[in-house]
Motif scaffolding. Sequence first.
Motif, PDB file in Angstrom:
ATOM      1  N   SER A  71       7.551  -3.652   9.875  1.00  0.00           N
ATOM      2  CA  SER A  71       6.435  -4.297   9.169  1.00  0.00           C
ATOM      3  C   SER A  71       6.645  -5.790   8.949  1.00  0.00           C
ATOM      4  O   SER A  71       5.688  -6.516   8.673  1.00  0.00           O
ATOM      5  N   GLY A  72       7.893  -6.246   9.026  1.00  0.00           N
ATOM      6  CA  GLY A  72       8.194  -7.634   8.709  1.00  0.00           C
ATOM      7  C   GLY A  72       8.302  -7.891   7.219  1.00  0.00           C
ATOM      8  O   GLY A  72       8.567  -9.013   6.798  1.00  0.00           O
ATOM      9  N   ARG A  73       8.119  -6.858   6.399  1.00  0.00           N
ATOM     10  CA  ARG A  73       8.206  -7.017   4.941  1.00  0.00           C
ATOM     11  C   ARG A  73       9.631  -6.748   4.472  1.00  0.00           C
ATOM     12  O   ARG A  73      10.454  -6.199   5.201  1.00  0.00           O
ATOM     13  N   GLN A  74       9.898  -7.124   3.228  1.00  0.00           N
ATOM     14  CA  GLN A  74      11.229  -6.925   2.664  1.00  0.00           C
ATOM     15  C   GLN A  74      11.341  -5.530   2.055  1.00  0.00           C
ATOM     16  O   GLN A  74      10.474  -5.086   1.309  1.00  0.00           O
ATOM     17  N   LEU A  75      12.415  -4.843   2.393  1.00  0.00           N
ATOM     18  CA  LEU A  75      12.708  -3.525   1.854  1.00  0.00           C
ATOM     19  C   LEU A  75      13.818  -3.625   0.821  1.00  0.00           C
ATOM     20  O   LEU A  75      14.581  -4.581   0.795  1.00  0.00           O
ATOM     21  N   GLY A  76      13.922  -2.611  -0.010  1.00  0.00           N
ATOM     22  CA  GLY A  76      15.007  -2.537  -0.973  1.00  0.00           C
ATOM     23  C   GLY A  76      15.615  -1.151  -0.973  1.00  0.00           C
ATOM     24  O   GLY A  76      14.919  -0.147  -0.779  1.00  0.00           O
ATOM     25  N   LEU A  77      16.931  -1.081  -1.160  1.00  0.00           N
ATOM     26  CA  LEU A  77      17.601   0.190  -1.424  1.00  0.00           C
ATOM     27  C   LEU A  77      17.516   0.438  -2.925  1.00  0.00           C
ATOM     28  O   LEU A  77      17.918  -0.418  -3.713  1.00  0.00           O
ATOM     29  N   ARG A  78      17.008   1.568  -3.330  1.00  0.00           N
ATOM     30  CA  ARG A  78      16.753   1.795  -4.747  1.00  0.00           C
ATOM     31  C   ARG A  78      18.037   1.675  -5.566  1.00  0.00           C
ATOM     32  O   ARG A  78      19.090   2.204  -5.206  1.00  0.00           O
ATOM     33  N   ALA A  79      17.938   0.970  -6.682  1.00  0.00           N
ATOM     34  CA  ALA A  79      19.039   0.855  -7.639  1.00  0.00           C
ATOM     35  C   ALA A  79      18.765   1.671  -8.885  1.00  0.00           C
ATOM     36  O   ALA A  79      19.627   1.792  -9.757  1.00  0.00           O
ATOM     37  N   ASP A  80      17.564   2.230  -8.994  1.00  0.00           N
ATOM     38  CA  ASP A  80      17.164   3.028 -10.149  1.00  0.00           C
ATOM     39  C   ASP A  80      15.987   3.894  -9.697  1.00  0.00           C
ATOM     40  O   ASP A  80      15.064   3.400  -9.037  1.00  0.00           O
ATOM     41  N   ILE A  81      16.016   5.180 -10.028  1.00  0.00           N
ATOM     42  CA  ILE A  81      14.966   6.082  -9.568  1.00  0.00           C
ATOM     43  C   ILE A  81      13.755   6.067 -10.501  1.00  0.00           C
ATOM     44  O   ILE A  81      12.642   6.413 -10.093  1.00  0.00           O
ATOM     45  N   THR A  82      13.910   5.629 -11.739  1.00  0.00           N
ATOM     46  CA  THR A  82      12.798   5.669 -12.690  1.00  0.00           C
ATOM     47  C   THR A  82      11.548   4.945 -12.181  1.00  0.00           C
ATOM     48  O   THR A  82      10.435   5.491 -12.297  1.00  0.00           O
ATOM     49  N   PRO A  83      11.633   3.722 -11.631  1.00  0.00           N
ATOM     50  CA  PRO A  83      10.402   3.101 -11.121  1.00  0.00           C
ATOM     51  C   PRO A  83       9.726   3.926 -10.034  1.00  0.00           C
ATOM     52  O   PRO A  83       8.492   3.920  -9.929  1.00  0.00           O
ATOM     53  N   GLN A  84      10.511   4.647  -9.240  1.00  0.00           N
ATOM     54  CA  GLN A  84       9.919   5.478  -8.194  1.00  0.00           C
ATOM     55  C   GLN A  84       9.164   6.670  -8.789  1.00  0.00           C
ATOM     56  O   GLN A  84       8.085   7.026  -8.320  1.00  0.00           O
ATOM     57  N   VAL A  85       9.745   7.275  -9.830  1.00  0.00           N
ATOM     58  CA  VAL A  85       9.067   8.405 -10.468  1.00  0.00           C
ATOM     59  C   VAL A  85       7.797   7.925 -11.165  1.00  0.00           C
ATOM     60  O   VAL A  85       6.772   8.613 -11.158  1.00  0.00           O
ATOM     61  N   ALA A  86       7.851   6.719 -11.735  1.00  0.00           N
ATOM     62  CA  ALA A  86       6.644   6.139 -12.338  1.00  0.00           C
ATOM     63  C   ALA A  86       5.561   5.947 -11.280  1.00  0.00           C
ATOM     64  O   ALA A  86       4.373   6.196 -11.539  1.00  0.00           O
ATOM     65  N   ARG A  87       5.953   5.522 -10.086  1.00  0.00           N
ATOM     66  CA  ARG A  87       4.984   5.368  -8.989  1.00  0.00           C
ATOM     67  C   ARG A  87       4.378   6.717  -8.614  1.00  0.00           C
ATOM     68  O   ARG A  87       3.166   6.829  -8.386  1.00  0.00           O
ATOM     69  N   ILE A  88       5.206   7.754  -8.563  1.00  0.00           N
ATOM     70  CA  ILE A  88       4.716   9.086  -8.213  1.00  0.00           C
ATOM     71  C   ILE A  88       3.717   9.576  -9.256  1.00  0.00           C
ATOM     72  O   ILE A  88       2.648  10.090  -8.929  1.00  0.00           O
ATOM     73  N   ASP A  89       4.059   9.414 -10.542  1.00  0.00           N
ATOM     74  CA  ASP A  89       3.147   9.849 -11.596  1.00  0.00           C
ATOM     75  C   ASP A  89       1.845   9.061 -11.563  1.00  0.00           C
ATOM     76  O   ASP A  89       0.761   9.625 -11.732  1.00  0.00           O
ATOM     77  N   ALA A  90       1.943   7.768 -11.347  1.00  0.00           N
ATOM     78  CA  ALA A  90       0.765   6.908 -11.420  1.00  0.00           C
ATOM     79  C   ALA A  90      -0.134   7.034 -10.202  1.00  0.00           C
ATOM     80  O   ALA A  90      -1.364   6.930 -10.308  1.00  0.00           O
ATOM     81  N   HIS A  91       0.449   7.275  -9.050  1.00  0.00           N
ATOM     82  CA  HIS A  91      -0.331   7.213  -7.811  1.00  0.00           C
ATOM     83  C   HIS A  91      -0.506   8.585  -7.162  1.00  0.00           C
ATOM     84  O   HIS A  91      -1.631   9.049  -6.961  1.00  0.00           O
ATOM     85  N   LEU A  92       0.585   9.276  -6.871  1.00  0.00           N
ATOM     86  CA  LEU A  92       0.500  10.527  -6.132  1.00  0.00           C
ATOM     87  C   LEU A  92       0.060  11.702  -7.000  1.00  0.00           C
ATOM     88  O   LEU A  92      -0.506  12.671  -6.493  1.00  0.00           O
ATOM     89  N   LEU A  93       0.332  11.626  -8.310  1.00  0.00           N
ATOM     90  CA  LEU A  93      -0.067  12.701  -9.216  1.00  0.00           C
ATOM     91  C   LEU A  93      -1.147  12.224 -10.194  1.00  0.00           C
ATOM     92  O   LEU A  93      -1.249  12.719 -11.312  1.00  0.00           O
ATOM     93  N   ALA A  94      -1.937  11.266  -9.766  1.00  0.00           N
ATOM     94  CA  ALA A  94      -2.914  10.641 -10.651  1.00  0.00           C
ATOM     95  C   ALA A  94      -3.988  11.611 -11.142  1.00  0.00           C
ATOM     96  O   ALA A  94      -4.645  11.358 -12.147  1.00  0.00           O
ATOM     97  N   GLU A  95      -4.175  12.741 -10.435  1.00  0.00           N
ATOM     98  CA  GLU A  95      -5.200  13.702 -10.871  1.00  0.00           C
ATOM     99  C   GLU A  95      -4.767  14.461 -12.120  1.00  0.00           C
ATOM    100  O   GLU A  95      -5.585  15.094 -12.783  1.00  0.00           O
ATOM    101  N   ARG A  96      -3.493  14.415 -12.470  1.00  0.00           N
ATOM    102  CA  ARG A  96      -3.014  15.102 -13.662  1.00  0.00           C
ATOM    103  C   ARG A  96      -3.293  14.226 -14.893  1.00  0.00           C
ATOM    104  O   ARG A  96      -2.809  13.101 -14.966  1.00  0.00           O
ATOM    105  N   THR A  97      -4.026  14.759 -15.834  1.00  0.00           N
ATOM    106  CA  THR A  97      -4.382  13.964 -17.011  1.00  0.00           C
ATOM    107  C   THR A  97      -3.604  14.353 -18.253  1.00  0.00           C
ATOM    108  O   THR A  97      -3.640  13.644 -19.241  1.00  0.00           O
TER     109      THR A  97
END
Length: 383
Positions: A71-97
């Motif tokens: 992609s030419g974009r910058q990647l990162g190796l995760r240093a903390d999983i919490t931001p990733q879980v926040a992304r999952i809750d906010a985006h991939l599981l957004a139908e859960r209220t």
Amino acid sequence: MRNWLLPEHIADILPATARQVESAKAAMLERFRTAGYELVSPPLIEYVEALVSTDDSALALKTFKLDDHLSGRQLGLRADITPQVARIDAHLLAERTGVTRLCYAGSVVHARPAGLMSSREPLQVGAELYGYAGIEADLEIIGLMLASLRGAGVEGLRLDVGHIGIFRGLVQAAGLDASLAQALFDALQAKDASGIRALCADVAEPYRSAFSALPELYGPASVLEAARTRLPSLPEIELALLQLGAIARALGNEVELCFDLAELRSGFYHTGLVFTAYAPGWSDAIARGGRYDNVGRRFGRARPATGFSLDLRDLIRILPEREATRGIRVAQRLLPDAKGEIERLRGRGEVVVLDYLGESAEALGCDRELVAEAGAWRVVPFQ
């Protein structure tokens, strides 16, 4: 060139220890499952802006960055999983209220170690609860953390509890600019009393005295009463003291509690209650957590959240030993006739080892062997 050497603060986990770690991880995940936490497994690598927010310099320093040739974009190796879980809750599981409970276990990578004896590849295990702002959720998470540590064999636990809302309330009421607030944040983390006084020289009262008092407000639940007399009556502070009082009442008879109103070290994204677990024999915290409401805002969904995490590698030396399962030896000469019986035994969960060299029982890790007698297969003690 000794190409077998590993980088500093990176280590292999060998078979006996790997059994300990995997058994402990499985036990923790099972504990989470029975409490209603669903397992997620985010990727090790993502676009760096998803892993690190622009104002989280501490996490940015920990994060390895590299270029994506696709992609030419910058990647990162995760240093903390919490931001990733926040992304999952906010985006991939957004139908859960309603309330969402998620857990995880996986390696993270740090560009620099957290301490002299720390690994740069922690095995982060944690649980997070989204969608409920009440103190009951924090108590659930703390209880899960304590039970997980005790289940792994940790004894003599002490819980240090603080509340970032106190600091944030004082900063807002005193009208401090971002640079001074950051300098005070750093000084409070270091418990640098003289530095705090110097930084607050031009801060108006009662806020100057309040900032100076924070490092001294450390100890048992009586600290909370002292805080009411030494800190100004601000809505954020009143709420924080109410929540800390609830922690004292709920956990005072379950674990040694220490309240630290200058405790700000749990993580940049935390917004309220923070807690840290210590135990004899460890020089640093063995688990951390707290409330980080609105952590999913940058992913398009802001809602209450609380959670904890630990590095399972920190617990290796006290994890119960797990003996390797003894196997069944099969001499190579018995193939291919024994193939069907081997598959049947393995299907029952037995360890079946092919012996190519005529090795000893100890070398093969076997205590039985497969033999053919009178046209039938039998498993007999390995001589």
